[in-house]
Write a protein that holds these residues in place. Sequence first.
Motif, PDB file in Angstrom:
ATOM      1  N   UNK A 110       6.595-100.109 -16.541  1.00  0.00           N
ATOM      2  CA  UNK A 110       6.090-101.400 -16.062  1.00  0.00           C
ATOM      3  C   UNK A 110       6.782-102.556 -16.770  1.00  0.00           C
ATOM      4  N   UNK A 111       6.908-102.445 -18.083  1.00  0.00           N
ATOM      5  CA  UNK A 111       7.553-103.488 -18.858  1.00  0.00           C
ATOM      6  C   UNK A 111       9.002-103.680 -18.394  1.00  0.00           C
ATOM      7  N   UNK A 112       9.680-102.579 -18.156  1.00  0.00           N
ATOM      8  CA  UNK A 112      11.070-102.652 -17.692  1.00  0.00           C
ATOM      9  C   UNK A 112      11.155-103.319 -16.320  1.00  0.00           C
ATOM     10  N   UNK A 113      10.276-102.918 -15.402  1.00  0.00           N
ATOM     11  CA  UNK A 113      10.285-103.498 -14.057  1.00  0.00           C
ATOM     12  C   UNK A 113       9.970-104.993 -14.092  1.00  0.00           C
ATOM     13  N   UNK A 114       9.031-105.370 -14.921  1.00  0.00           N
ATOM     14  CA  UNK A 114       8.666-106.779 -15.040  1.00  0.00           C
ATOM     15  C   UNK A 114       9.853-107.587 -15.544  1.00  0.00           C
TER      16      UNK A 114
END
Length: 148
Positions: free
Chosen positions: A17-21
């Motif tokens: 999620x952090x990467x996608x954000x």
Amino acid sequence: MQTANIICSQPEWRRRLDRAININEVCDLNPFGPVALKATYNDSEDWIDALNEYLYGNYQFLCDFIEKNLPQWHVCKLEGTYLPWIDISEMGITSQALCDKLLNEAKVWINPDTMYGPQSGEGYVRINIATQRSRLMEAMRRIKDVFG
């Protein structure tokens, strides 16, 4: 306000999620966001209750409309969102083809299951019901004109 919360207990999912954000560059806060978020948590219980009631009314309208006018469509049970899944597998066309046809012929934009990744399966679409009831009614009338 560019402010949202994601609660995730799985470390690997949280990393993804952090990467996608960050890849999508939606990680920067609007300066008003923290103030609005604080007000939301501290002063908005009546508003959120009214909003949830209104959105559930939209969901009930959607279910009734589809049952009466689009018998090959089946609304799935709402699970805490304003994007209910609609099973369109009896239509005999892909979800993308159905969405394209609606966009081109009815000027209604709904989301195909493929937008949510391969785990969602084929034969489903999602309709955003977080809008004015009159707008939802108009969209459903247009959908009926194409597929009803």
